[in-house]
Every structure is written in structure tokens, then in C-alpha cells.
Scaffold this motif. Structure first.
Motif, short mmCIF file in Angstrom:
data_model
loop_
_atom_site.label_atom_id
_atom_site.label_comp_id
_atom_site.label_asym_id
_atom_site.label_seq_id
_atom_site.Cartn_x
_atom_site.Cartn_y
_atom_site.Cartn_z
N TYR A 1 0.83 -1.21 0.00
CA TYR A 1 0.00 0.00 0.00
C TYR A 1 0.86 1.26 0.00
O TYR A 1 0.60 2.20 -0.73
CB TYR A 1 -0.93 -0.01 1.22
N PRO B 1 3.45 2.90 -4.32
CA PRO B 1 3.26 4.30 -4.76
C PRO B 1 4.47 5.20 -4.49
O PRO B 1 4.73 6.12 -5.27
CB PRO B 1 2.04 4.76 -3.96
N TYR C 1 7.10 3.96 -7.20
CA TYR C 1 6.65 4.08 -8.59
C TYR C 1 5.41 4.98 -8.67
O TYR C 1 4.32 4.53 -9.04
CB TYR C 1 6.31 2.70 -9.17
N ILE D 1 2.13 4.83 -11.25
CA ILE D 1 2.24 3.60 -12.04
C ILE D 1 0.89 3.09 -12.54
O ILE D 1 0.80 2.49 -13.59
CB ILE D 1 2.99 2.49 -11.24
N LEU D 2 -0.18 3.39 -11.82
CA LEU D 2 -1.50 2.91 -12.22
C LEU D 2 -2.29 3.93 -13.02
O LEU D 2 -3.42 3.67 -13.40
CB LEU D 2 -2.32 2.52 -10.97
N GLY D 3 -1.71 5.09 -13.26
CA GLY D 3 -2.45 6.13 -13.94
C GLY D 3 -3.37 6.84 -12.96
O GLY D 3 -3.10 6.91 -11.76
N THR E 1 -5.99 7.53 -10.33
CA THR E 1 -6.62 6.78 -9.24
C THR E 1 -6.78 7.71 -8.05
O THR E 1 -5.95 8.60 -7.84
CB THR E 1 -5.80 5.53 -8.85
N GLU F 1 -4.12 5.27 -4.80
CA GLU F 1 -3.16 4.41 -5.49
C GLU F 1 -2.76 3.20 -4.65
O GLU F 1 -2.66 2.09 -5.14
CB GLU F 1 -1.93 5.21 -5.88
N ASP G 1 -5.53 0.60 -4.67
CA ASP G 1 -5.64 -0.03 -5.98
C ASP G 1 -4.47 -0.99 -6.24
O ASP G 1 -4.65 -2.05 -6.85
CB ASP G 1 -5.74 1.02 -7.08
N VAL G 2 -3.28 -0.68 -5.74
CA VAL G 2 -2.14 -1.59 -5.84
C VAL G 2 -2.44 -2.88 -5.07
O VAL G 2 -2.19 -3.98 -5.56
CB VAL G 2 -0.85 -0.92 -5.31
N LYS H 1 -5.39 -4.12 -4.31
CA LYS H 1 -6.43 -4.88 -5.03
C LYS H 1 -5.81 -5.69 -6.17
O LYS H 1 -6.11 -6.88 -6.32
CB LYS H 1 -7.50 -3.93 -5.61
N LEU H 2 -4.93 -5.07 -6.95
CA LEU H 2 -4.30 -5.78 -8.07
C LEU H 2 -3.42 -6.92 -7.57
O LEU H 2 -3.43 -8.02 -8.13
CB LEU H 2 -3.48 -4.81 -8.91
#
Length: 168
Positions: free
Chosen positions: A2, A6, A9, A12-14, A16, A19, A22-23, A25-26
Motif C-alpha cells: 500500500y 506508490p 513508482y 504507475i496505475l495512472g 486513481t 493508489e 488499488d495496488v 487490489k491488483l
């Protein structure tokens, strides 16, 4: 993940709005082979405020519990930082929100099972502190702290389905 991804990087996810979530979750999706569509995040500052609103909690502290402290993130990363202080051992210690939070999450030099046991102890202490008299007299402070405790990307129209499916 978490916090680290971020930081290392950024972007990195564009686009959001969270972030770190979302990291996670992926990563959980990839690790478990499942689709993880949503997250629910507990704000630890809200936890601290709830404990303070309840007037604190009482726990037995069986060993020194670190306040703060970070391990280095590997080669070229920041050096480890030792804890700034400790919660010292002793029975029936009354902790405010700040110390209750560190009692529950302190990990520097300790094992995950010991932290999990302290987290269960903290939850039990919170439930014990939330007696009817406290809930009535501290209602406004508890409600104010609770508003900032959860963050999610579950669309509001789907929340009833989550609640209904949990009751089965």
C-alpha cells in the motif's frame, strides 16, 4: 504494498483516487487468482479518536511494545529507524487512543503472531469499554470519530447487496 509501491513508482496505475488501495487490489487479485473489485480501508486515526471518545481502554501489557520504528526497505533505501519509545509492561494499563493504536500495531522487533494477539486484545478492550453508559454519554464524540474511520470504493448503490449477502 500500500505504501511502498506508490512511493517507489508514483503514478504507475495512472489516474486513481487511492493508489495504495488499488495496488493492493491488483496484488491480491494476482496472488489469489480472484477478481478483487473493491476495497474497504480503516483509517487508523479514526481508530485512535474512537478509543479517545470511549475514554481509553485497559489492557495487560506483557512485554515492551514499540512506538514507531521502521525497517529499511532494502539496498539503497532509508536506514532502519528504531522505535521512538515503548509501552512498558504492566497489568491493567489504561491507554489513550495514541497508545492503544501502537499497542495494537507495534511490530518493530516483534512477531506477527504477537501483534495479532495484541490486536484481538485491543478489540476486546474496546468492546468492553463500549458499555451502555459510555455509549450514551460519549455518543457525539464516537459518531464524529466513526465518520472518518472507513474509506471504500464500493458504489453506494451496491452497499445494500454487500450487507444482505453478509447476513446469509
Amino acid at each position: 504494498m500500500y505504501d511502498t509501491v506508490p512511493k517507489k513508482y508514483p503514478g504507475i496505475l495512472g489516474a486513481t483516487d487511492n493508489e495504495g488501495a488499488d495496488v493492493v487490489k491488483l496484488a491480491a487479485s494476482a496472488a489469489l487468482g480472484l477478481d478483487v473489485d473493491y476495497y474497504m480501508q480503516v483509517n487508523l486515526a479514526g481508530f485512535q479518536q474512537i478509543v479517545d471518545a470511549l475514554g481509553g481502554i485497559t489492557v495487560n501489557v506483557n512485554y515492551r511494545v514499540p512506538i514507531g520504528g521502521e525497517y529499511g526497505l532494502g539496498p539503497g533505501a532509508n536506514a532502519p529507524k528504531p522505535p521512538s519509545a515503548y509501552i512498558e509492561p504492566g497489568p491493567n494499563q489504561h491507554l489513550d487512543g495514541f497508545h492503544a493504536l501502537w499497542f495494537a500495531r507495534g511490530r518493530y522487533g516483534l512477531s506477527d503472531p504477537s501483534r495479532q494477539k495484541r490486536q484481538r486484545c485491543t478489540i476486546h478492550a474496546i468492546v468492553s469499554s463500549a458499555n451502555p453508559a459510555t455509549l450514551v454519554t460519549k455518543y457525539q464524540q464516537i459518531a464524529a470519530a466513526s465518520q472518518q474511520m472507513l474509506r471504500t470504493d464500493i458504489p453506494q448503490e451496491l452497499l445494500p447487496a454487500f450487507i444482505h449477502s453478509r447476513r446469509r
